[in-house]
Design an enzyme around this catalytic site. Structure first.
Site, PDB file in Angstrom:
ATOM      1  N   HIS A   1      -0.680   5.101   7.031  1.00 33.72           N
ATOM      2  CA  HIS A   1      -0.041   5.641   5.831  1.00 33.72           C
ATOM      3  C   HIS A   1       0.274   7.131   5.956  1.00 33.72           C
ATOM      4  O   HIS A   1      -0.550   7.894   6.471  1.00 33.72           O
ATOM      5  CB  HIS A   1      -0.941   5.412   4.614  1.00 33.72           C
ATOM      6  CG  HIS A   1      -1.297   3.978   4.400  1.00 33.72           C
ATOM      7  ND1 HIS A   1      -2.493   3.451   4.853  1.00 33.72           N
ATOM      8  CD2 HIS A   1      -0.610   2.971   3.810  1.00 33.72           C
ATOM      9  CE1 HIS A   1      -2.527   2.153   4.542  1.00 33.72           C
ATOM     10  NE2 HIS A   1      -1.409   1.841   3.917  1.00 33.72           N
TER      11      HIS A   1
ATOM     12  N   ASP B   1      -3.743   8.423   7.290  1.00 25.55           N
ATOM     13  CA  ASP B   1      -4.558   7.539   8.112  1.00 25.55           C
ATOM     14  C   ASP B   1      -3.632   6.864   9.113  1.00 25.55           C
ATOM     15  O   ASP B   1      -2.446   7.195   9.185  1.00 25.55           O
ATOM     16  CB  ASP B   1      -5.379   6.544   7.273  1.00 25.55           C
ATOM     17  CG  ASP B   1      -4.531   5.527   6.503  1.00 25.55           C
ATOM     18  OD1 ASP B   1      -3.349   5.331   6.856  1.00 25.55           O
ATOM     19  OD2 ASP B   1      -5.050   4.931   5.536  1.00 25.55           O
TER      20      ASP B   1
ATOM     21  N   SER C   1       0.806  -1.230   0.000  1.00 27.78           N
ATOM     22  CA  SER C   1       0.000   0.000   0.000  1.00 27.78           C
ATOM     23  C   SER C   1       0.830   1.268   0.000  1.00 27.78           C
ATOM     24  O   SER C   1       0.326   2.335  -0.356  1.00 27.78           O
ATOM     25  CB  SER C   1      -0.938   0.015   1.211  1.00 27.78           C
ATOM     26  OG  SER C   1      -0.202  -0.031   2.419  1.00 27.78           O
TER      27      SER C   1
END
Length: 352
Positions: free
Chosen positions: A330, A327, A37
């Site tokens: 991240h 978040d 991610s």
């Protein structure tokens, strides 16, 4: 008049010749991305998994305010690195149907949020395993040769910069959460197991024509807001045992890089280690123009990511530039830019 015409033709041909030289010998004509991610440009949008980010407020600071599937409020490190090399400002996801081989010729992303070196890690959230990312790359090679012809395609594939960023999920979403691997391996044995997979992956990339490769290291994963939240009762700011593992793993990757550079003819392998620049930002956010690194912008900033970080959450901050993290797992776009700039000016500088 004939003399002037001759000079005009001469200069036209000379300029054309020089432009061709510049194009053919471009240091980095394309950026090709593998990983999780931290570098996924939206491949998870196209697969059946709960780990997605193709909805607001993700992407609210991206071009047009569009949620692309990037786990950020805006761009991610490969986008900034591509722009720094003068290629293009964002790297498209290979599975995104709105792009085609013409777009991918100068850069493409095969990464999948939630994946790891270990196949067991990708099974946790039903995402694309690393071996499948490599299969997509093989398909891409075929498509590129069909589109450009073998010679030009092979030139691009040989001169492209291959970016990888993977490994955090193997520890935080697999080893420390489930018993399968932790009962089978000690933490050092598991690190060695992952390094052996990284070794096989780099070897296969090399055999497929890759020469300029950046192997991504682990961040200070004990300082992610989600991990701090999980261990609030310990009274620890960051989980230092996790950070110790990250540093140890990065050292093992650095040793691997040294071995490859000695053994494989023509390879230029570097370790892009985000640990220390991110650690500096987290430990002293004010020095970099941030307000906090302990909590994230989205929601309460303690545990939200993916669907828990949605436009329905009333607590999301108004200005993500004030936060190190977007978040709970991240970084924000601004942090991504700082880290990418640091990596570009240090370990990737040899490819300029």
């Amino acid at each position: 008049m004939e003399k002037m015409a001759f000079k005009s033709v001469y200069w036209f041909l000379l300029i054309h010749f020089l432009l061709q030289i510049c194009r053919v010998h471009a240091k980095v004509p394309a950026i090709i991305v593998f990983g999780d991610s931290s570098v996924d440009a939206g491949n998870n949008n196209q697969i059946s998994t709960v780990l997605k980010s193709d909805f607001p407020p993700y992407g609210r600071d991206f071009y047009g305010g569009q949620p692309t599937g990037r786990f950020s409020n805006g761009r991610i490190p490969p986008d900034f690195i591509s722009e720094a090399f003068g290629i293009k400002p964002s790297i498209p996801a290979f599975l995104d149907p709105s792009y085609n081989i013409k777009d991918f010729a100068t850069g493409v992303c095969f990464a999948s949020a939630g994946t790891g070196y270990d196949n067991v890690t990708s099974d946790v959230l039903s995402v694309i395993p690393l071996w499948k990312e490599l299969e997509y790359f093989k398909q891409y090679q075929q498509d590129l040769r069909t589109y450009l012809g073998d010679d030009e395609a092979n030139e691009i594939l040989g001169e492209a910069l291959y970016l990888t960023s993977i490994g955090t999920n193997d520890f935080l979403e697999n080893y420390y959460v489930f018993s399968e691997r932790s009962s089978e391996y000690s933490i050092e044995e598991y690190q060695n197991f992952l390094v052996s997979i990284a070794e096989n992956f780099i070897t296969e990339l090399y055999l497929l024509g890759a020469r300029k490769i950046s192997l991504g290291g682990l961040p200070p994963m004990g300082c992610l807001p989600l991990e701090r939240t999980k261990h609030l009762l310990s009274g620890s700011d960051c989980i230092e045992s996790y950070n110790d593992v990250a540093r140890s793993f990065n050292n093992k990757l650095q040793e691997l890089v040294g071995r490859f550079n000695e053994q494989l003819v023509g390879i230029q392998l570097v370790l892009s280690n985000p640990y220390y620049i991110l650690s500096n930002i987290i430990q002293s956010p004010e020095s970099f123009g941030f307000e906090t690194a302990a909590t994230a912008c989205c929601g309460t900033g303690l545990f939200e990511m993916s669907y828990m970080c949605s436009k329905l959450n009333p607590f999301t901050c108004s200005d993500a530039n004030r936060y190190v993290f977007w978040d709970a797992f991240h970084p924000s776009e601004r942090t991504n830019a700082i880290v990418a700039n640091h990596v570009f000016k240090t370990c990737l500088a040899q490819f300029l």
